[in-house]
Design an enzyme around this catalytic site. Structure first.
Site, PDB file in Angstrom:
ATOM      1  N   ASP A  87      62.719  56.626 -15.214  1.00 13.66           N
ATOM      2  CA  ASP A  87      64.108  57.050 -15.375  1.00 13.66           C
ATOM      3  C   ASP A  87      64.761  57.094 -13.987  1.00 13.66           C
ATOM      4  OD1 ASP A  87      66.427  58.359 -16.514  1.00 13.66           O
ATOM      5  OD2 ASP A  87      65.617  60.231 -15.729  1.00 13.66           O
ATOM      6  N   ASP A  89      68.347  58.917 -13.191  1.00  9.89           N
ATOM      7  CA  ASP A  89      69.093  60.144 -12.893  1.00  9.89           C
ATOM      8  C   ASP A  89      68.212  61.377 -12.983  1.00  9.89           C
ATOM      9  OD1 ASP A  89      72.207  59.307 -12.912  1.00  9.89           O
ATOM     10  OD2 ASP A  89      71.119  58.126 -14.390  1.00  9.89           O
TER      11      ASP A  89
END
Length: 298
Positions: A87, A89
């Site tokens: 991922d 963010d």
């Protein structure tokens, strides 16, 4: 049947807590052999043979008490992974890009509240993304993104070292985000990822329209990306390492050979294979048995 595991203790490199006293306490209390130190004061591991790794982890957590440590029990077999799927963010970077874009309109607090609910799994990711993007209508796209990247985005400590070390040892690295290509492109390049996958903001005459291209890359698309990479790279599932922090990462983490919740929302931390609450991203290297002498820095 008892199997061989590594009991790994990790702390934040900025606040070393895996000291001689802690290691001696764990060794005496649980009758374990002397640990292998992976990084002085920061990470170490014990060789463990157990039929119940969850019970062993709980015993170690109880022994270390209030020490700011992450504890993981990992099978010795196949610890080093050949795929990193991550991922972006609040994982590879310390911010949420959409929230920072909203800050240019004075809407960061409003958008951040929606982001938090989505990442906790309280609301579905896709409609939450559409709702947040709609608030950005009219924002100059290129210049605002460039400003946010330059002034508001910081890489998570250990991110570059994690990617560089795994790639130097033959792993493939994919950045898979519910965010946007305008950010994943530059950030994946800065971090050295092999590829990036994310959503596309709709832009007309240089301004955001308040829409995102469909279909949205959310929870199921992240899982599909993992499955696609396993197939295309001809990997065993056990050879994959997934890392993320939000509810839209959970299916990907659960389906990875090793799924790591990194400074994650409570529901994600509880469900993932391993949780890292204190260490930085180099923790994912210690989980694989790397010592800091083996780290590749760029």
């Amino acid at each position: 049947m008892s199997l061989a595991y590594a009991a790994v203790l990790i702390s934040d490199p900025a606040r070393p807590a895996v000291d001689v006293g802690v290691l001696a306490l764990v060794s005496r209390a649980l009758g374990l052999a002397q640990p292998k130190v992976l990084a002085t004061g920061i990470a170490a591991e014990f060789a463990v043979t157990t039929a119940d790794p969850d019970d062993m982890r709980a015993a170690i957590v109880e022994v270390v008490g209030e020490a700011q440590l992450d504890v993981a029990l990992l099978p010795e077999d196949g610890r080093r992974k050949r795929l990193l799927i991550a991922d972006m963010d609040s994982t590879m970077i310390e911010q949420e890009c959409l929230d920072e874009l909203a800050g240019a309109l004075g809407l960061k607090e409003r958008v951040s509240a929606i982001t938090e609910r989505a990442m906790r799994g309280e609301i579905a990711f896709e409609p939450a993304l559409r709702e947040r993007v709609a608030l950005l209508e009219g924002l100059p796209a290129e210049e605002t993104v460039a400003q946010v990247l330059a002034e508001r985005i910081t890489l998570t400590p250990g991110a570059k070292t994690l990617v560089a070390t795994m790639r130097a040892n033959g792993a493939y690295a994919a950045l898979v985000s519910g965010g946007f290509t305008a950010f994943t492109g530059p950030i994946s390049a800065r971090l050295g990822f092999d590829e990036h996958r994310s959503n596309v903001l709709d832009v007309v005459e240089g301004r955001l329209t308040g829409r995102v291209h469909e279909p949205i890359l959310g929870r199921e698309a992240k899982l599909a990306s993992l499955e696609d990479l396993i197939s295309s790279k001809k990997l065993a599932r056990s050879e994959t390492l997934g890392v993320g922090d939000g509810a839209n990462d959970l299916a990907m983490l659960e389906a990875s050979g090793l799924g790591v919740a990194f400074h994650a929302k409570p529901a994600v931390a509880e469900a993932a294979h391993v949780r890292i609450d204190h260490g930085d991203l180099t923790a994912l290297l210690y989980l694989q048995g790397y010592s800091n002498a083996e780290f590749v820095t760029v």
